[in-house]
Design an enzyme around this catalytic site. Sequence first.
Site, PDB file in Angstrom:
ATOM      1  N   SER A 177      -2.229  -3.185   5.820  1.00 47.69           N
ATOM      2  CA  SER A 177      -1.996  -2.296   6.947  1.00 47.69           C
ATOM      3  C   SER A 177      -0.781  -2.787   7.714  1.00 47.69           C
ATOM      4  CB  SER A 177      -3.220  -2.283   7.879  1.00 47.69           C
ATOM      5  OG  SER A 177      -2.919  -1.638   9.099  1.00 47.69           O
TER       6      SER A 177
ATOM      7  N   GLY B  56       0.816  -1.207   0.000  1.00 48.73           N
ATOM      8  CA  GLY B  56       0.000   0.000   0.000  1.00 48.73           C
ATOM      9  C   GLY B  56       0.846   1.252   0.000  1.00 48.73           C
ATOM     10  N   HIS B  57       1.856   1.292   0.883  1.00 46.30           N
ATOM     11  CA  HIS B  57       2.779   2.434   0.894  1.00 46.30           C
ATOM     12  C   HIS B  57       3.540   2.536  -0.431  1.00 46.30           C
ATOM     13  CE1 HIS B  57       2.745   1.371   5.348  1.00 46.30           C
ATOM     14  NE2 HIS B  57       2.320   2.619   5.347  1.00 46.30           N
TER      15      HIS B  57
ATOM     16  N   ILE C 117      -5.009  -0.744  -1.415  1.00 46.83           N
ATOM     17  CA  ILE C 117      -4.366  -1.962  -1.910  1.00 46.83           C
ATOM     18  C   ILE C 117      -4.745  -3.095  -0.968  1.00 46.83           C
ATOM     19  CG2 ILE C 117      -2.187  -3.066  -2.521  1.00 46.83           C
ATOM     20  CD1 ILE C 117      -2.915  -0.666  -4.276  1.00 46.83           C
TER      21      ILE C 117
END
Length: 293
Positions: free
Chosen positions: A189, A35-36, A180
């Site tokens: 997460s 995600g990042h 994502i």
Amino acid sequence: MLIHSREELRENIRKWRNTQAKIGLVPTMGALHEGHLSLVRQSLEECDKTVVSIFVNPIQFGPGEDFSRYPRTLDADVALLEKMVGEERDRLIVFSPDAETMYSPGFCTHVVVGGPALPLEGEKRPGHFQGVATVVLKLMLMTQADMAYFGQKDFQQAAVILRMVEDLDVPVCVKVCPIIREEDGLAMSSRNRYLSPEGRKQATVLYESLSLAEQLLRAGERHAPTLERNILEILHKKYEKEQVNYIERVDYVNFVDPKTLESVTEIGSSVVILLAVYVDGTRLIDNFFIDNL
């Protein structure tokens, strides 16, 4: 390039600005996942230079929250970012300050936020968004960013930042990028690593309940309280079926206006479903943004 000091960051930003470089900012607390990395890719695609901040921000954690045990994996995070940029390392700075660098002795100035910061997380975590807004504004000023990238997974956080930037005339374009998810739907997460293997399986109920709500919405059900009851039934049925205390409690399930985050009863053309659930001792949040209804 890994930088810890404010002065070294300032010097590098000055050099970038002298070349008229467009600068992107990706604020994170580290423990990076896909995600990042998707935010970093977006910044690298749209900007000449990118700053990825890695800072576990103490002023956004309340008493009893997980500040002390929040995962800190700086070496691994830097390695992931270096692999991403390859030979173009001069395009990216990793800024990882300590708390004393971000908040000098006597620090007493904070960003007070209202509007979209007040419900939901604002009620459950008093002071959280004040801490988020303060650190994000500081990072925007320190990096002189043109663009800043946030994930939709933290939908309310993104709404608070968008409101702050608009209200304070901050000259940064904020871009909110898609959630994502893992193959089974769980939103990525950093806190997912807290989950036991069985708790990880149980956590898929968040996505299951949101997916059901979307199906019912698109089938014509527009009464938010009815949809909320359906989500809660999914959560509780999963618990009863498994007969294991992985779902400990539901903090909230709410249907809100996408901009104001005010609760809605009858749903119009668009809505955001937000929920927060304790699974296996870990508080997880997720959301669905649904439009074109």
